[in-house]
Scaffold this motif. Structure first.
Motif, PDB file in Angstrom:
ATOM      1  N   TRP A  74       1.297  -0.891   0.269  1.00  0.00           N
ATOM      2  CA  TRP A  74      -0.017   0.066  -0.271  1.00  0.00           C
ATOM      3  C   TRP A  74       0.783   1.403  -0.303  1.00  0.00           C
TER       4      TRP A  74
ATOM      5  N   GLY B 161       0.468   3.563  -2.139  1.00  0.00           N
ATOM      6  CA  GLY B 161       0.102   4.936  -2.928  1.00  0.00           C
ATOM      7  C   GLY B 161       1.490   6.104  -3.026  1.00  0.00           C
TER       8      GLY B 161
ATOM      9  N   MET C  66      -9.334   3.693   1.046  1.00  0.00           N
ATOM     10  CA  MET C  66      -8.035   3.200   1.252  1.00  0.00           C
ATOM     11  C   MET C  66      -8.975   2.100   2.797  1.00  0.00           C
TER      12      MET C  66
END
Length: 754
Positions: free
Chosen positions: A198, A202, A233
């Motif tokens: 992530w 991201g 998210m």
């Protein structure tokens, strides 16, 4: 007659009560969080004197949104880069204290006869201090310029991250209802895998999008986009089996690296305050006064455990990490409370229906009491240190002083350390990315395709080809990338006995890459012939497209690093956080409009002579003046960075920040560094005064410290003569000092950057 929804009636009631109570708490100079909790108690079902809300379920949903916004805002203040910068002191102290408080809480719960799950949650509840309460106390007591506050802020960063991990682990343990080591390890590995995926994804995607459409985004667009990303998210993280709070925290930490971070934080503040207030009010609604009375003894015991335990463990951890006893004790006594994360962890146990009803009100009771004691603990820290300093044996004090000094000595990073760090970073990050892409392609993409087209050898080959194209640059980096070519060459050429371990490291990278290829092939093919053909195609593709893969990977890496450092590059006018081996440090002060320093030059003010400190930077609007000249004039609203001891900074602050609205700020990252230079007999500056050495002119820096025969002189006089074996500490721009140090003529020796 128009019907008013019950939610509006309930919100009117709780916000009215919260407004009245918080005004009273403001007047009494008490934390507003406690006012929200008291307001929740008064309008809750356990207190009959005032009207009670009826739609509790809807309020609980609002409270969950409040937790999401609190964690999102915490992520915006956190950032993963900040974790790297908190230093060894914060990491060692934070992990040491949290670990021992977890054990202490669990042991205390068991001694009180509670269940294992209750005891485990109790450990998590008392392990995390309150960032909000500590920040507020520092502000009210005027401690922001104190040196120990930097240690506390670093520990809080570690605690916040640990708290997020604790929530995930406690959820996993609660669902399984057993302490299975293998399952716990699997959960931890799964968590770190998803965190890396992530974070990398991201940072690569979201800052690029925000930067590309920056001109189209006004305040409204920024707010809506950031909240949308937060809840997006949250959805992804909950789908992966983790908590919503973790998703909010991750997205906040990703956006913290963007150039929009300050604007998002500013725009989000009213929303966070509203939903955060509802969350703390819901905390108060769950308090049962009768349970508090019934469990008064356990509450009192836990108050003592928190105050004594956190003070002791933080102090011990800071001493072990190399902090002086005074800083360590002040840090420990500042963190002797629990707060908002304790409520969240306690609420987690209730929502999962795994903890007893009494645990939540006890946690709130302990938090309320320790919040009230926090300012007094901070005030008592210095008198307690003076008492200890008088009564400790001289041998103990000498040992602690030697230990603190020795741990502050900067150790040169070895070539093997650089290689191993580079190896771990390259292998872990690229392996995680490769595995993540393979899992997404073989499961999500394949399932989506096979719902429309029947699964055949051709469809599998198409998905395999797409997947291989996506992972090829990262496989190239895993096998061939070298981040420290000089270190590799030096070890290979100068140390023959090191060639074996070096070859093993390189071979292990190839083995890991082969295993990842086998993992990819096994997702799409089962027969040996198909495996062989596909494997041959992969090897051939690597041989043919080696240069293109290298170029493409570097483009990906450059984009990622550009996004990661965008905020730092844009805000490069701020100064660098530097640690000294003295009881002195850097701090920012703001010149108020009423200051008597305004309109005078630094030479006229004689700040070094009168206060014993140096001005190393001035921020004036968008302009930054690094290492200002003596002729520089101070103006209202200038932010000046100075170096001095706690006492010197406190004395000087009274002349700079006259108004009550002035704040002191801790230094933040930039280009000013501190360099240690040891003077030897062959250096041509020996026998000259500091002024005659022209170090200031040659480096655009200034000597802020001098060590001679074990004595440390802070901000030495410019007429002091430099002697052999003196140790000079120069503050200035990194490149100019390096250039000065590395000159063959006038070289002043080996240096160490802090």
């Amino acid at each position: 007659m128009t019907h008013v929804p019950q939610l509006i009636v309930d919100l009117s009631l709780i916000l009215t009560m919260a407004g009245i109570i918080t005004l009273i708490f403001k007047k009494l100079k008490q934390p507003i969080v406690l006012g929200y909790i008291l307001a929740g108690l008064l309008v809750g079902p356990n207190f009959a004197l005032f009207p009670t809300i009826t739609d509790i379920k809807t309020i609980e949903i609002w409270a969950e949104i409040g937790v999401i916004f609190l964690l999102f805002n915490l992520g915006l203040e956190f950032s993963f880069k900040k974790l790297v910068k908190v230093g060894n002191t914060a990491a060692i102290t934070g992990l040491f204290e949290v670990g021992l408080m977890l054990v202490t809480g669990f042991a205390t719960g068991q001694l009180l006869g509670w269940s294992k799950i209750d005891s485990l949650f109790l450990g998590g509840i008392i392990a995390i201090s309150s960032t909000t309460i500590i920040f507020r106390a520092f502000d009210e007591l005027g401690l922001k310029t104190q040196q120990f506050t930097r240690v506390v802020l670093g520990i809080l960063v570690i605690e916040d991250l640990t708290a997020v991990l604790l929530m995930v682990l406690l959820s996993t343990l609660s669902i399984s209802q057993q302490f299975a080591g293998a399952e716990l390890l699997e959960s931890i590995l799964k968590l770190f895998f998803f965190l890396i995926i992530w974070f990398l994804g991201g940072i690569f995607i979201f800052p690029t999008l925000l930067r590309r459409y920056r001109k189209l985004m006004n305040d409204e667009s920024v707010l809506i986009t950031s909240v949308a990303l937060c809840f997006g998210m949250v959805f992804l993280v909950t789908k992966a089996g983790f908590s919503a709070a973790l998703g909010a925290f991750i997205m906040g930490s990703i956006l913290a690296e963007t150039t929009h971070a300050e604007k998002i934080e500013h725009l989000l503040k009213p929303v966070k305050d509203l939903f955060g207030a509802v969350f703390f009010i819901s905390v108060g609604m769950l308090i049962n006064p009768s349970l508090l009375i019934e469990y008064a003894v356990p509450t009192a015991i836990l108050v003592l455990v928190v105050i004594i335990g956190k003070t002791t463990f933080v102090t011990m951890g800071a001493v072990i990490s190399g902090q002086p006893l005074k800083n360590s004790l002040q840090s420990g006594m500042s963190m002797s409370q629990i707060g908002e994360f304790s409520f969240i962890i306690a609420n987690l146990g209730l929502s999962l229906h795994v903890t007893s009803n009494f645990l939540y009100p006890i946690a709130v009771g302990v938090s309320v009491i320790t919040t009230f004691t926090t300012p007094y603990m901070m005030k008592l820290s210095e008198p307690l240190y003076e008492w200890l300093n008088k009564h400790l044996p001289e041998k103990w004090k000498a040992y602690l002083n030697r230990y603190s000094t020795s741990t502050e000595t900067i150790v040169q990073t070895t070539q093997w350390n650089e290689i191993l760090k580079s190896y771990a970073q390259t292998v872990v990050l690229n392996s995680v990315v490769v595995v993540g892409i393979i899992l997404i392609s073989s499961r999500q993409l394949a399932d989506l395709l096979h719902t429309r087209i029947p699964e055949t050898y051709v469809t599998n080959s198409v998905i395999f080809g797409i997947t291989f194209l996506l992972i090829a640059p990262f496989l190239w980096a895993l096998i061939f990338k070298r981040s420290n070519k000089k270190a590799y060459s030096a070890i290979w050429l100068s140390r023959k006995y090191s060639r074996g371990p070096l070859l093993l490291l390189e071979l292990s990278r190839v083995v890991i890459a082969i295993l990842l290829m086998v993992f990819l092939l096994s997702q799409f093919y089962t027969t040996p012939a198909a495996l062989s053909i596909a494997g041959g195609i992969m090897i051939l593709a690597f041989a043919i497209f080696y240069q293109r893969l290298q170029h493409f990977y570097h483009k990906i890496e450059d984009r990622f690093l550009q996004n990661l450092n965008a905020r730092q590059l844009e805000g490069s006018g701020k100064s660098k956080k530097i640690l000294l081996p003295w009881d002195a440090h850097f701090a920012f002060l703001e010149v108020s409009a009423d200051s008597n320093l305004i309109g005078k030059t630094l030479q006229e003010l004689k700040i070094r002579e009168n206060f014993g400190i140096n001005v190393v930077l001035i921020e004036r609007g968008s302009k930054t003046i690094q290492l200002p000249k003596p002729t520089e004039v101070l103006y209202p609203c200038d932010r000046i960075e100075v170096i001095g001891t706690d006492a010197q900074l406190d004395a000087f602050r009274g002349h700079v920040e006259i108004s009550t609205n002035g704040e002191a700020y801790l230094a933040t990252p930039d280009t000013i560094v501190l360099e240690r230079i040891e003077v030897k007999s062959e250096y041509n500056i020996r026998g000259k005064s500091i002024r005659e050495s022209q170090i200031r002119e040659k480096t655009h820096g200034m000597i802020v410290g001098l060590e001679r025969n074990g004595e440390r002189i802070l901000n030495p006089d410019s007429y002091m003569v430099i002697e052999i074996e003196d140790v000079l500490w120069i503050a200035g721009e990194r490149d100019l000092i390096k250039e000065f140090v590395n000159k063959k003529t006038g070289n002043v020796g080996e240096s160490e950057l802090v």
